[in-house]
Design a protein around this motif. Structure first.
Motif, mmCIF file in Angstrom:
data_model
loop_
_atom_site.group_PDB
_atom_site.id
_atom_site.type_symbol
_atom_site.label_atom_id
_atom_site.label_comp_id
_atom_site.label_asym_id
_atom_site.label_seq_id
_atom_site.Cartn_x
_atom_site.Cartn_y
_atom_site.Cartn_z
ATOM 1 N N GLN A 49 16.701 12.120 -19.789
ATOM 2 C CA GLN A 49 15.973 12.310 -18.540
ATOM 3 C C GLN A 49 16.654 13.337 -17.640
ATOM 4 N N ILE A 50 17.987 13.334 -17.587
ATOM 5 C CA ILE A 50 18.693 14.278 -16.703
ATOM 6 C C ILE A 50 18.692 15.695 -17.268
ATOM 7 N N ARG A 51 18.190 15.828 -18.481
ATOM 8 C CA ARG A 51 18.105 17.171 -19.069
ATOM 9 C C ARG A 51 16.738 17.809 -18.881
ATOM 10 N N THR A 52 15.809 17.109 -18.261
ATOM 11 C CA THR A 52 14.502 17.703 -17.975
ATOM 12 C C THR A 52 14.655 18.783 -16.917
ATOM 13 N N SER A 53 13.738 19.714 -16.917
ATOM 14 C CA SER A 53 13.845 20.862 -16.004
ATOM 15 C C SER A 53 13.897 20.449 -14.546
ATOM 16 N N ASN A 54 13.173 19.389 -14.182
ATOM 17 C CA ASN A 54 13.141 18.963 -12.785
ATOM 18 C C ASN A 54 14.441 18.308 -12.338
ATOM 19 N N ASN A 55 15.166 17.712 -13.272
ATOM 20 C CA ASN A 55 16.345 16.932 -12.898
ATOM 21 C C ASN A 55 17.663 17.662 -13.070
ATOM 22 N N LYS A 56 17.657 18.797 -13.739
ATOM 23 C CA LYS A 56 18.913 19.532 -13.926
ATOM 24 C C LYS A 56 19.543 19.910 -12.591
ATOM 25 N N ALA A 57 18.741 20.390 -11.668
ATOM 26 C CA ALA A 57 19.267 20.793 -10.359
ATOM 27 C C ALA A 57 19.783 19.591 -9.583
ATOM 28 N N LEU A 91 30.177 24.813 -6.967
ATOM 29 C CA LEU A 91 31.382 25.124 -7.726
ATOM 30 C C LEU A 91 31.118 25.021 -9.220
ATOM 31 N N LEU A 92 30.157 24.190 -9.598
ATOM 32 C CA LEU A 92 29.880 23.938 -11.010
ATOM 33 C C LEU A 92 28.493 24.427 -11.403
ATOM 34 N N THR A 93 28.340 24.739 -12.691
ATOM 35 C CA THR A 93 27.039 25.065 -13.262
ATOM 36 C C THR A 93 26.515 23.830 -14.003
ATOM 37 N N ILE A 94 25.298 23.917 -14.498
ATOM 38 C CA ILE A 94 24.723 22.796 -15.230
ATOM 39 C C ILE A 94 25.526 22.497 -16.498
ATOM 40 N N GLN A 95 26.058 23.541 -17.150
ATOM 41 C CA GLN A 95 26.847 23.343 -18.371
ATOM 42 C C GLN A 95 28.149 22.591 -18.070
#
Length: 277
Positions: free
Chosen positions: A50-58, A85-89
């Motif tokens: 779920q946290i990897r969906t486009s809406n939830n990444k941000a 400070l951090l990116t999604i990766q």
């Protein structure tokens, strides 16, 4: 006088039948809702997806980054307060390990040292030369803290609260399973009792009517929960973790609405067929 007695009996039967249908609808609602909650919100595999969906990444980046920002302040690392400070990766592994620690079937958690060590390892591995200069400064200062680093991570990421949440989650998981099993047993018993008092056609009609009511309440409750983040800034709630969870869960509640609609339609067809002329 005989006619009056028959009317009273019919009225009592109607009242009893109405109570049966209300109880049946409530049981169906409990079974479906608790089952859906157990296989979604209490399921680490589902939540990591779920946290990897486009809406939830941000959303995840904002949440993890806010804790990382607190960590930077605790260890005295200067940084731009208005930038991530951090990116999604870099945020994703930390979020994954917090979910794995909190959800699923596990023993009672007494401390968060193992999770703090895992987050430290995530920071060390994910923040490299390609990361922001501010994030690299935090990583270097954190490595110099040695034994104190675990304390700072624990405090910055509120891991004591995460540990409490993990224990509540496993308790809810067990309680949900027990309630669903007990409710299914009671549901079967109620249907058998109803079968003794009516024909098969009337029984199907009553069961599907209850299913329609259960579907309606699933649609209503899930729909209201899904639109909360639309009208309110849930991230500003005092319990920030709850606010982020509501925002992430918005899409899940919309799926619950769809399930409620499917249940309503599937029950409406046999209900209409078995309606007396």
């Amino acid at each position: 006088m005989v006619d009056g007695s028959r009317a009273d009996l019919r009225r009592m039967d109607q009242e009893q039948n109405s109570k049966y249908k209300q109880t049946l609808a409530f049981m169906m609602l409990i079974i479906v809702m608790l089952t859906m909650i157990t296989v979604t919100f209490l399921n680490p595999i589902f939540m990591k997806g779920q946290i990897r969906t486009s809406n939830n990444k941000a959303v995840i980046v904002r949440q993890v980054d806010s804790h990382f920002d607190t960590l930077a302040d605790l260890i005295g690392a200067k940084h731009e307060s208005d930038s991530n400070l951090l990116t999604i990766q870099q945020a994703q592994p930390i979020a994954d390990h917090i979910i794995d620690y909190s959800l699923g079937i596990h023993m009672v958690r007494f401390n968060s040292t193992s999770l703090a060590e895992q987050i430290l390892n995530d920071i060390d591995e994910s923040i490299d030369k390609g990361a922001s200069s501010d994030a690299q400064v935090v990583r270097k200062k954190l490595l110099r803290q040695k034994n104190k680093a675990i304390y700072f991570v624990n405090r910055a990421f509120n891991l004591n609260v995460v540990t409490l949440g993990a224990n509540i989650a496993v308790l809810l998981f067990v309680v949900n399973i027990i309630i669903v099993i007990v409710t299914i047993i009671a549901l079967v018993s109620l249907i058998r009792e109803m079968k003794e008092r009516s024909s098969i056609k009337a029984l199907i009609h009553d069961i599907t009517a209850s299913g329609m009511w259960a579907g309606f309440w699933i649609i209503l409750i899930s729909g209201l929960l899904a639109i909360i983040p639309v009208f309110f800034n849930v991230e500003a709630l005092p319990l920030a973790g709850v606010g982020y969870l509501l925002e992430i869960s918005s899409g899940v509640f919309l799926d619950f609405v769809i399930i409620g609609v499917i249940i309503y339609i599937l029950c409406a067809i046999p209900w209409q067929i078995t309606t007396a002329n």
